[in-house]
Motif scaffolding. Structure first.
Motif, PDB file in Angstrom:
ATOM      1  N   PRO A  85      -6.305  -1.486   0.820  1.00  0.00           N
ATOM      2  CA  PRO A  85      -6.735  -2.898   0.811  1.00  0.00           C
ATOM      3  C   PRO A  85      -5.614  -3.862   0.440  1.00  0.00           C
ATOM      4  O   PRO A  85      -5.486  -4.935   1.034  1.00  0.00           O
ATOM      5  N   THR A  86      -4.779  -3.483  -0.516  1.00  0.00           N
ATOM      6  CA  THR A  86      -3.690  -4.366  -0.934  1.00  0.00           C
ATOM      7  C   THR A  86      -2.639  -4.488   0.161  1.00  0.00           C
ATOM      8  O   THR A  86      -2.159  -5.585   0.462  1.00  0.00           O
ATOM      9  N   LEU A  87      -2.292  -3.364   0.796  1.00  0.00           N
ATOM     10  CA  LEU A  87      -1.349  -3.418   1.913  1.00  0.00           C
ATOM     11  C   LEU A  87      -1.898  -4.249   3.067  1.00  0.00           C
ATOM     12  O   LEU A  87      -1.163  -4.994   3.705  1.00  0.00           O
ATOM     13  N   THR A  88      -3.187  -4.135   3.318  1.00  0.00           N
ATOM     14  CA  THR A  88      -3.810  -4.924   4.387  1.00  0.00           C
ATOM     15  C   THR A  88      -3.629  -6.414   4.116  1.00  0.00           C
ATOM     16  O   THR A  88      -3.213  -7.172   4.993  1.00  0.00           O
ATOM     17  N   THR A  89      -3.922  -6.826   2.907  1.00  0.00           N
ATOM     18  CA  THR A  89      -3.749  -8.237   2.540  1.00  0.00           C
ATOM     19  C   THR A  89      -2.287  -8.650   2.647  1.00  0.00           C
ATOM     20  O   THR A  89      -1.965  -9.687   3.223  1.00  0.00           O
ATOM     21  N   TYR A  90      -1.404  -7.831   2.112  1.00  0.00           N
ATOM     22  CA  TYR A  90       0.020  -8.155   2.108  1.00  0.00           C
ATOM     23  C   TYR A  90       0.569  -8.232   3.531  1.00  0.00           C
ATOM     24  O   TYR A  90       1.319  -9.157   3.862  1.00  0.00           O
ATOM     25  N   LEU A  91       0.224  -7.271   4.366  1.00  0.00           N
ATOM     26  CA  LEU A  91       0.775  -7.241   5.716  1.00  0.00           C
ATOM     27  C   LEU A  91       0.267  -8.383   6.592  1.00  0.00           C
ATOM     28  O   LEU A  91       0.912  -8.735   7.566  1.00  0.00           O
ATOM     29  N   HIS A  92      -0.872  -8.951   6.247  1.00  0.00           N
ATOM     30  CA  HIS A  92      -1.343 -10.145   6.968  1.00  0.00           C
ATOM     31  C   HIS A  92      -0.412 -11.330   6.719  1.00  0.00           C
ATOM     32  O   HIS A  92      -0.090 -12.078   7.639  1.00  0.00           O
ATOM     33  N   ASP A  93       0.011 -11.517   5.487  1.00  0.00           N
ATOM     34  CA  ASP A  93       0.856 -12.668   5.137  1.00  0.00           C
ATOM     35  C   ASP A  93       1.555 -12.390   3.814  1.00  0.00           C
ATOM     36  O   ASP A  93       1.064 -12.769   2.743  1.00  0.00           O
ATOM     37  N   PRO A  94       2.696 -11.700   3.876  1.00  0.00           N
ATOM     38  CA  PRO A  94       3.379 -11.298   2.642  1.00  0.00           C
ATOM     39  C   PRO A  94       3.668 -12.444   1.684  1.00  0.00           C
ATOM     40  O   PRO A  94       3.476 -12.313   0.476  1.00  0.00           O
ATOM     41  N   ARG A  95       4.124 -13.567   2.210  1.00  0.00           N
ATOM     42  CA  ARG A  95       4.513 -14.676   1.334  1.00  0.00           C
ATOM     43  C   ARG A  95       3.319 -15.384   0.718  1.00  0.00           C
ATOM     44  O   ARG A  95       3.453 -16.037  -0.316  1.00  0.00           O
ATOM     45  N   ALA A  96       2.157 -15.244   1.325  1.00  0.00           N
ATOM     46  CA  ALA A  96       0.956 -15.837   0.716  1.00  0.00           C
ATOM     47  C   ALA A  96       0.486 -14.984  -0.459  1.00  0.00           C
ATOM     48  O   ALA A  96       0.027 -15.507  -1.469  1.00  0.00           O
ATOM     49  N   MET A  97       0.617 -13.665  -0.325  1.00  0.00           N
ATOM     50  CA  MET A  97       0.142 -12.782  -1.392  1.00  0.00           C
ATOM     51  C   MET A  97       1.111 -12.754  -2.574  1.00  0.00           C
ATOM     52  O   MET A  97       0.684 -12.783  -3.723  1.00  0.00           O
ATOM     53  N   ASP A 111      -5.649  -6.957  12.965  1.00  0.00           N
ATOM     54  CA  ASP A 111      -6.180  -6.009  11.970  1.00  0.00           C
ATOM     55  C   ASP A 111      -5.952  -4.560  12.376  1.00  0.00           C
ATOM     56  O   ASP A 111      -5.657  -3.713  11.528  1.00  0.00           O
ATOM     57  N   GLN A 112      -6.095  -4.261  13.662  1.00  0.00           N
ATOM     58  CA  GLN A 112      -5.904  -2.886  14.121  1.00  0.00           C
ATOM     59  C   GLN A 112      -4.443  -2.462  13.969  1.00  0.00           C
ATOM     60  O   GLN A 112      -4.164  -1.325  13.605  1.00  0.00           O
ATOM     61  N   ASP A 113      -3.504  -3.367  14.224  1.00  0.00           N
ATOM     62  CA  ASP A 113      -2.088  -3.055  14.011  1.00  0.00           C
ATOM     63  C   ASP A 113      -1.831  -2.698  12.553  1.00  0.00           C
ATOM     64  O   ASP A 113      -1.112  -1.737  12.257  1.00  0.00           O
ATOM     65  N   ILE A 114      -2.424  -3.447  11.653  1.00  0.00           N
ATOM     66  CA  ILE A 114      -2.245  -3.179  10.220  1.00  0.00           C
ATOM     67  C   ILE A 114      -2.842  -1.827   9.851  1.00  0.00           C
ATOM     68  O   ILE A 114      -2.210  -1.019   9.163  1.00  0.00           O
ATOM     69  N   THR A 115      -4.041  -1.559  10.330  1.00  0.00           N
ATOM     70  CA  THR A 115      -4.695  -0.271  10.083  1.00  0.00           C
ATOM     71  C   THR A 115      -3.826   0.875  10.587  1.00  0.00           C
ATOM     72  O   THR A 115      -3.649   1.886   9.903  1.00  0.00           O
ATOM     73  N   ASN A 116      -3.247   0.691  11.764  1.00  0.00           N
ATOM     74  CA  ASN A 116      -2.417   1.743  12.356  1.00  0.00           C
ATOM     75  C   ASN A 116      -1.091   1.909  11.619  1.00  0.00           C
ATOM     76  O   ASN A 116      -0.625   3.036  11.432  1.00  0.00           O
ATOM     77  N   VAL A 117      -0.485   0.821  11.178  1.00  0.00           N
ATOM     78  CA  VAL A 117       0.759   0.922  10.403  1.00  0.00           C
ATOM     79  C   VAL A 117       0.497   1.671   9.097  1.00  0.00           C
ATOM     80  O   VAL A 117       1.288   2.536   8.694  1.00  0.00           O
ATOM     81  N   ILE A 118      -0.609   1.389   8.459  1.00  0.00           N
ATOM     82  CA  ILE A 118      -0.949   2.097   7.219  1.00  0.00           C
ATOM     83  C   ILE A 118      -1.150   3.582   7.499  1.00  0.00           C
ATOM     84  O   ILE A 118      -0.691   4.439   6.729  1.00  0.00           O
ATOM     85  N   ALA A 119      -1.789   3.915   8.613  1.00  0.00           N
ATOM     86  CA  ALA A 119      -1.955   5.328   8.992  1.00  0.00           C
ATOM     87  C   ALA A 119      -0.593   5.991   9.190  1.00  0.00           C
ATOM     88  O   ALA A 119      -0.371   7.125   8.764  1.00  0.00           O
ATOM     89  N   TYR A 120       0.319   5.287   9.833  1.00  0.00           N
ATOM     90  CA  TYR A 120       1.678   5.799  10.036  1.00  0.00           C
ATOM     91  C   TYR A 120       2.379   6.014   8.693  1.00  0.00           C
ATOM     92  O   TYR A 120       2.988   7.070   8.462  1.00  0.00           O
ATOM     93  N   LEU A 121       2.285   5.039   7.802  1.00  0.00           N
ATOM     94  CA  LEU A 121       2.916   5.169   6.488  1.00  0.00           C
ATOM     95  C   LEU A 121       2.353   6.376   5.731  1.00  0.00           C
ATOM     96  O   LEU A 121       3.092   7.096   5.062  1.00  0.00           O
TER      97      LEU A 121
END
Length: 126
Positions: A85-97, A111-121
């Motif tokens: 959840p934290t990575l999802t928020t951060y990856l949407h807008d790092p400078r806002a978080m 959102d799907q790109d973020i979900t997939n990047v997290i899966a890759y990580l």
């Protein structure tokens, strides 16, 4: 204290507002090419940005031998850990978080790109 409360609310809101999505690590690897300018995930080596190998579960601003911004160090000291959840928020807008972060990347909007990047990580950090 306010930072912790804000991050907790953001993490919960992101988790609740985004229903579970199928994770595709291969698709995440393709999206991660946007990140490779500054980060590496399949090795524990810092580049312009810190290594993202083993980032899941890591406290923000704590990877060894990387000069984080004061804002990222403060985020870690306030309790920010890189979970989904934290990575999802951060990856949407790092400078806002994390206001004051050195990361200039504007974020991923899909959102799907973020979900997939997290899966890759998660996959490359095993």
């Amino acid at each position: 204290m306010r930072v912790i409360a804000l991050l907790a609310v953001l993490s919960i809101a992101t988790f609740v507002s985004h229903p579970a999505q199928a994770q595709d690590a291969a698709a995440g690897e393709k999206v991660f090419t946007k990140c490779k300018v500054c980060h590496i995930a399949d090795q524990d080596r810092n580049l312009i940005g810190p290594s993202l190998h083993g980032v899941i579960g890591r406290t923000a601003g704590t990877h060894p031998n990387f000069a984080y911004s004061a804002a990222m160090v403060a985020a870690g000291k306030s309790g920010v850990k890189w979970d989904e959840p934290t990575l999802t928020t951060y990856l949407h807008d790092p400078r806002a978080m994390v206001k004051g972060t050195k990361m200039t990347f504007p974020g991923l909007k899909d959102d799907q790109d973020i979900t997939n990047v997290i899966a890759y990580l998660k996959q490359v950090s095993k």
